[in-house]
Scaffold this motif. Structure first.
Motif, short mmCIF file in Angstrom:
data_model
loop_
_atom_site.label_atom_id
_atom_site.label_comp_id
_atom_site.label_asym_id
_atom_site.label_seq_id
_atom_site.Cartn_x
_atom_site.Cartn_y
_atom_site.Cartn_z
N ASP A 269 4.94 -5.01 -1.88
CA ASP A 269 5.96 -3.97 -1.93
C ASP A 269 5.46 -2.89 -2.89
N ASN A 270 5.24 -1.70 -2.35
CA ASN A 270 4.70 -0.59 -3.14
C ASN A 270 5.43 -0.41 -4.47
N ASN A 271 6.77 -0.33 -4.39
CA ASN A 271 7.54 -0.01 -5.59
C ASN A 271 7.48 -1.11 -6.62
N ILE A 272 7.66 -2.34 -6.16
CA ILE A 272 7.63 -3.47 -7.10
C ILE A 272 6.26 -3.54 -7.77
N PHE A 273 5.21 -3.35 -6.96
CA PHE A 273 3.85 -3.43 -7.49
C PHE A 273 3.59 -2.33 -8.52
N ARG A 274 4.08 -1.12 -8.22
CA ARG A 274 3.90 -0.01 -9.16
C ARG A 274 4.62 -0.28 -10.48
N VAL A 275 5.82 -0.87 -10.38
CA VAL A 275 6.57 -1.20 -11.60
C VAL A 275 5.79 -2.23 -12.42
N GLN A 276 5.22 -3.23 -11.74
CA GLN A 276 4.42 -4.24 -12.44
C GLN A 276 3.24 -3.59 -13.16
N LEU A 277 2.58 -2.66 -12.47
CA LEU A 277 1.42 -2.00 -13.07
C LEU A 277 1.84 -1.19 -14.28
N LYS A 278 2.96 -0.49 -14.13
CA LYS A 278 3.45 0.35 -15.23
C LYS A 278 3.75 -0.52 -16.45
N LYS A 279 4.37 -1.66 -16.20
CA LYS A 279 4.73 -2.57 -17.29
C LYS A 279 3.48 -3.05 -18.02
N LYS A 280 2.46 -3.38 -17.23
CA LYS A 280 1.26 -3.95 -17.83
C LYS A 280 0.37 -2.89 -18.48
N PHE A 281 0.17 -1.76 -17.79
CA PHE A 281 -0.82 -0.78 -18.25
C PHE A 281 -0.18 0.42 -18.95
N SER A 282 1.15 0.45 -19.04
CA SER A 282 1.88 1.58 -19.63
C SER A 282 1.43 2.91 -19.03
N GLU A 283 1.23 2.92 -17.75
CA GLU A 283 0.73 4.13 -17.09
C GLU A 283 1.45 4.21 -15.74
N THR A 284 2.00 5.39 -15.44
CA THR A 284 2.70 5.52 -14.17
C THR A 284 1.70 5.51 -13.02
N CYS A 285 1.98 4.71 -12.02
CA CYS A 285 1.06 4.58 -10.90
C CYS A 285 1.65 5.25 -9.67
N THR A 286 0.88 6.16 -9.08
CA THR A 286 1.37 6.85 -7.88
C THR A 286 0.57 6.47 -6.64
N ILE A 287 -0.33 5.50 -6.82
CA ILE A 287 -1.17 5.11 -5.68
C ILE A 287 -0.31 4.51 -4.58
N ASP A 288 -0.57 4.92 -3.35
CA ASP A 288 0.07 4.26 -2.21
C ASP A 288 -0.82 3.09 -1.82
N PHE A 289 -0.32 1.89 -1.98
CA PHE A 289 -1.15 0.72 -1.71
C PHE A 289 -1.18 0.35 -0.23
N LEU A 290 -0.53 1.17 0.58
CA LEU A 290 -0.59 1.04 2.04
C LEU A 290 -0.20 -0.34 2.56
N PRO A 291 0.89 -0.88 2.04
CA PRO A 291 1.32 -2.17 2.59
C PRO A 291 1.89 -1.96 3.99
N PHE A 292 2.02 -3.03 4.74
CA PHE A 292 2.68 -2.89 6.03
C PHE A 292 3.63 -4.05 6.25
N LYS A 293 4.66 -3.78 7.05
CA LYS A 293 5.67 -4.81 7.27
C LYS A 293 5.39 -5.60 8.53
N ASP A 294 4.90 -4.89 9.55
CA ASP A 294 4.68 -5.54 10.83
C ASP A 294 3.19 -5.48 11.16
N LEU A 295 2.60 -6.62 11.38
CA LEU A 295 1.15 -6.72 11.56
C LEU A 295 0.67 -5.93 12.77
#
Ligand SMILES: [Zn+2]
Ligand SMILES: [Zn+2]
Length: 556
Positions: A269-295
């Protein structure tokens, strides 16, 4: 034209492959290798890496910039703590002239501009050092957690040579010993030193970096056969630069997009992952990790994005597959051009915007073309960011239909009027004239030209009782600016046709074009004398209409 023998070949070869059961999706050697897509390289083999042991990230040149998204996923989600950059001798990315290559692409596909950075490099060692530095400098990579190493691979001898930063501490890492031992074994049996750098099967494969995928084995590909481009998920976004190089510099004409079951990108999940990164690295992450829901949807989206990309020649064959990590089998999906567009080449497609950014999202790739897919009704829910427009429309229709109350309208327009106007997306012909559903025929085409509308007008009048025609052209109409010579040249280059004899009915003067069309309608033998014809110009900036009076031949 869109058949491609090598694509049939990999489908056939896959039947001989069976997956190693029980592999975890976390690389057992905790290593991610960033290297070139070059067809002469099989990094699994020359590093002695077994399936399940490493992430292999491949792109043109093995550049870190294209691999960063995948590396962050590799490290933060899948526990790798070593990144290895491997560039190679005789690499096509070395000495490539960015500007000259942009011209090659522009010329080949007939686009006006190409600002893609193909990330060429001058010095081989320096490019390895640069990419090692780029990884270490990422705010989402901590050098206390992740070690970064560099190698050069010699395509003539199959040997790897370590590239060390000046002043680096002597490292005696187990993983490096492993590579060097694996490479020694590989070299002992290495015979293919004089392969051509153009893939003999003219094929590029885009697939996931997942450690369970032994990319070349899965498809029965030999050294020299194909470009292998990999990233987290096997998404086109990170692969586009490499694909354009593969096609325009190295002559590949087939693309296989392969996503796989149990893919990590499927759960992310893009948003959850970005929040995790922010928490760990204290840096806002704007990368789109390109997840997908349907294969399946993600494969189809990527196939369509490739087909829409203005830099991809239209003769390129693109097929989409799902790889099953449990069984090792490849399943081809019904998608792509063969289903919709192949027989409609004479129909002009919208002009693509001239520029594609390398980082553009799949959804933002230009120039949509009509493409049917077999699963457009089995929609992923929720975030539609990565989906094509069709699922969004289907979803919107669900809302529309839930409050639908027009089911009893007559098909004969109650106000007996037909409006001929432009297809321009800024126009709301019915609303701007206060017309409700059931009241009028709205006939639309490029420019709102009468010639294309005649068949419809005759039916409208003779079968459905309309007695008035209103022709409305509009300010800032694309047909008034259309450069027909450019369009024809574009069609010739892109579709490989010798001659374009379509009349695009462009016009110069707006009022004149309205008058012309009024005359065409009034003078047509299949339009009755009692039909009243009016003309207007619609102003897209103010929303107002201005009547165009026919002074030469007064209305009947
Ligand atoms: Zn290369
Ligand atoms: Zn995957």
């Amino acid at each position: 034209m869109e058949d491609h023998p090598a694509l049939d070949l990999i489908e056939a070869n896959n039947q001989w492959y069976s997956a190693k059961a029980g592999l975890g999706h976390k690389p057992s050697r905790r290593v991610a290798v960033v290297t070139c897509m070059d067809c002469r390289m099989d990094p699994h083999r020359f590093l002695g890496l077994e399936p399940g042991s490493a992430h292999i990230l491949r792109n043109a040149g093995g550049r870190a910039a294209d691999a960063l998204r995948s590396l962050i996923i590799s490290q933060q989600c899948l526990g790798t703590d070593t990144a290895v950059v491997i560039h190679h001798t005789e690499c096509g990315a070395k000495g490539l002239n960015n500007n000259a290559f942009q011209d090659v692409v522009k010329c080949a596909v007939g686009v006006d501009s190409c600002d893609m950075d193909f990330q060429p490099f001058e010095d081989l060692e320096q490019s390895v050092l640069d990419d090692m530095a780029l990884i270490k400098e990422s705010p989402f990579v901590w050098t206390t957690e992740v070690q970064v190493f560099g190698y050069i691979y010699d395509v003539k001898t199959g040997t790897i040579h370590r590239v060390e930063e000046r002043g680096a501490l002597n490292t005696d890492e187990e993983i490096l010993r492993l590579f060097e031992e694996g490479n020694k074994r590989y070299r002992a049996a290495f015979v293919k030193g004089d392969m051509h750098h153009k893939p003999s099967q003219k094929l590029a494969v885009i697939t996931c970096m997942d450690c369970r995928l032994d990319h070349m084995r899965i498809l029965g590909l030999e050294l020299g056969d194909a470009h292998i481009i990999t990233n987290a998920g096997g998404r086109i976004d990170d692969a586009l630069r490499s694909l354009v190089i593969s096609q325009h510099a190295l002559g590949t004409t087939g693309v296989a997009v392969i996503h796989h079951t149990e893919c990590g990108a499927n759960k992310l999940d893009n948003n959850i992952f970005r929040v995790q990164l922010k928490k760990k690295f204290s840096e806002t992450c704007t990368i789109d990790f390109l997840p997908f829901k349907d294969l399946e949807r993600s494969v189809i989206d990527d196939v369509e994005a490739i087909e829409r990309c203005p830099y991809v020649p239209k003769f390129v064959a693109v097929r989409g597959y799902v790889y099953d990590v449990a069984t090792g089998s490849l399943r081809r999906l019904d998608c792509g051009r063969k289903l919709g567009i192949k027989h409609e080449k004479a129909i002009p497609t919208p002009m693509p915007p001239p520029v594609v950014k390398v980082q553009a999202k799949t959804a933002a790739l230009p120039a949509p073309v009509a493409t049917k897919t077999s699963i457009s009704s089995s929609l992923p829910d929720g975030d539609m960011q990565q989906s094509s427009v069709v699922p969004q429309l289907t979803k919107a229709n669900g809302n529309y239909a839930s409050s639908f109350a027009l089911g009893t309208l007559s098909h004969k327009p109650s106000r007996k009027v037909a409006v001929v106007t432009c297809m321009d997306c800024r126009l709301e012909p019915a609303r701007s004239l206060g017309l409700e559903p059931g009241e009028a025929h709205i006939i639309r085409n490029a420019g709102g030209r009468a010639a294309d509308a005649l068949r419809s007008l005759v039916v409208s009048q003779q079968c459905l009782g309309t007695t008035t025609v209103i022709v409305i052209h509009h300010t800032k109409c694309g047909m008034a600016f259309l450069n027909v010579d450019n369009l024809k040249a574009k069609l010739k280059t892109e579709l490989g046709v010798a001659k374009v004899d379509m009349d695009f009915q462009e016009f110069g003067d707006l009022e004149q074009s309205v008058l012309e069309d009024m005359h065409i309608i009034k003078s047509h033998p299949l339009i009755a004398d009692y039909i009243e014809v009016y003309g207007f110009v619609y102003d897209v900036e103010t929303g107002t209409i201005q009547e165009v009076k026919d002074e030469v031949a007064p209305l009947r």
